[in-house]
Design a protein around this motif. Structure first.
Motif, PDB file in Angstrom:
ATOM      1  N   ALA A 186      25.911   4.463  54.377  1.00 21.78           N
ATOM      2  CA  ALA A 186      27.161   5.055  53.917  1.00 21.78           C
ATOM      3  C   ALA A 186      27.838   4.183  52.858  1.00 21.78           C
ATOM      4  O   ALA A 186      28.462   4.698  51.929  1.00 21.78           O
ATOM      5  CB  ALA A 186      28.102   5.280  55.091  1.00 21.78           C
ATOM      6  N   LEU A 187      27.708   2.867  52.982  1.00 24.82           N
ATOM      7  CA  LEU A 187      28.330   1.970  52.002  1.00 24.82           C
ATOM      8  C   LEU A 187      27.671   2.085  50.629  1.00 24.82           C
ATOM      9  O   LEU A 187      28.301   1.792  49.615  1.00 24.82           O
ATOM     10  CB  LEU A 187      28.266   0.517  52.488  1.00 24.82           C
ATOM     11  CG  LEU A 187      29.325   0.132  53.508  1.00 24.82           C
ATOM     12  CD1 LEU A 187      29.054  -1.263  54.048  1.00 24.82           C
ATOM     13  CD2 LEU A 187      30.712   0.193  52.905  1.00 24.82           C
ATOM     14  N   LYS A 188      26.408   2.514  50.600  1.00 23.60           N
ATOM     15  CA  LYS A 188      25.707   2.654  49.322  1.00 23.60           C
ATOM     16  C   LYS A 188      26.175   3.892  48.548  1.00 23.60           C
ATOM     17  O   LYS A 188      25.942   3.985  47.353  1.00 23.60           O
ATOM     18  CB  LYS A 188      24.198   2.740  49.560  1.00 23.60           C
ATOM     19  CG  LYS A 188      23.606   1.462  50.099  1.00 23.60           C
ATOM     20  CD  LYS A 188      22.146   1.643  50.429  1.00 23.60           C
ATOM     21  CE  LYS A 188      21.589   0.416  51.137  1.00 23.60           C
ATOM     22  NZ  LYS A 188      20.226   0.640  51.610  1.00 23.60           N
ATOM     23  N   LEU A 189      26.827   4.832  49.240  1.00 18.59           N
ATOM     24  CA  LEU A 189      27.255   6.080  48.608  1.00 18.59           C
ATOM     25  C   LEU A 189      28.483   5.873  47.732  1.00 18.59           C
ATOM     26  O   LEU A 189      29.300   4.990  47.998  1.00 18.59           O
ATOM     27  CB  LEU A 189      27.574   7.122  49.676  1.00 18.59           C
ATOM     28  CG  LEU A 189      26.440   7.533  50.616  1.00 18.59           C
ATOM     29  CD1 LEU A 189      26.967   8.465  51.688  1.00 18.59           C
ATOM     30  CD2 LEU A 189      25.310   8.189  49.852  1.00 18.59           C
ATOM     31  N   ASP A 190      28.632   6.732  46.719  1.00 20.30           N
ATOM     32  CA  ASP A 190      29.865   6.702  45.926  1.00 20.30           C
ATOM     33  C   ASP A 190      30.945   7.468  46.704  1.00 20.30           C
ATOM     34  O   ASP A 190      30.667   8.076  47.748  1.00 20.30           O
ATOM     35  CB  ASP A 190      29.631   7.306  44.535  1.00 20.30           C
ATOM     36  CG  ASP A 190      29.185   8.747  44.598  1.00 20.30           C
ATOM     37  OD1 ASP A 190      29.791   9.580  43.929  1.00 20.30           O
ATOM     38  OD2 ASP A 190      28.222   9.044  45.347  1.00 20.30           O
ATOM     39  N   ASP A 191      32.179   7.448  46.193  1.00 24.56           N
ATOM     40  CA  ASP A 191      33.316   8.018  46.915  1.00 24.56           C
ATOM     41  C   ASP A 191      33.140   9.499  47.235  1.00 24.56           C
ATOM     42  O   ASP A 191      33.411   9.936  48.349  1.00 24.56           O
ATOM     43  CB  ASP A 191      34.617   7.807  46.118  1.00 24.56           C
ATOM     44  CG  ASP A 191      35.053   6.354  46.126  1.00 24.56           C
ATOM     45  OD1 ASP A 191      34.472   5.564  46.895  1.00 24.56           O
ATOM     46  OD2 ASP A 191      35.987   6.012  45.368  1.00 24.56           O
TER      47      ASP A 191
END
Length: 125
Positions: A14-19
């Motif tokens: 999830a942290l790798k995803l953009d906003d």
């Protein structure tokens, strides 16, 4: 607090995803926030709650009077929470004092004991 490996991996992903992608992965709830802010705050659904299903992490923001600003704040909090979930604590191993440190400690105690024994003896002073 132990975190399952699957939950930790979901947080890393999830942290790798953009906003925008992260928001799509979350359930977004809007609610009427109570507190100071006057009629505008008390009559509009400006509070935002984000629930990330994969990690079961839920955050909310109600500080601002604007729903858009609260969504941004909630997204920042979600990222902080996900970072906390990714933390892997170090494995702690029990240690024993070395023979030299034990010897030095006992020698110091003996010196202190002798010093105090001289205080009590009648021939000392």
């Amino acid at each position: 607090m132990s975190i399952s490996p699957t939950r930790r991996q979901a947080a890393l992903d999830a942290l790798k995803l953009d906003d925008e992608s992260l928001l799509k992965a979350c359930e977004v709830d809007y609610f009427i926030a109570s507190g100071p802010g006057g009629q505008h705050r008390n009559t509009t659904a400006s509070g935002v709650r984000l629930t990330h299903a994969a990690t079961e992490l839920s955050v909310s923001a109600t500080e601002r009077r604007s729903q858009v600003q609260n969504k941004g704040v909630a997204l920042e909090r979600l990222r902080e929470g996900l970072k906390v979930l990714t933390f892997v604590p170090k494995v702690r191993r029990a240690t024993k004092p070395t023979a030299g440190s034990k010897r030095r400690r006992l020698e110091g105690k003996k010196r202190t004991s002798e010093k105090k024994a001289l205080r009590n003896s009648k021939s000392g002073w």
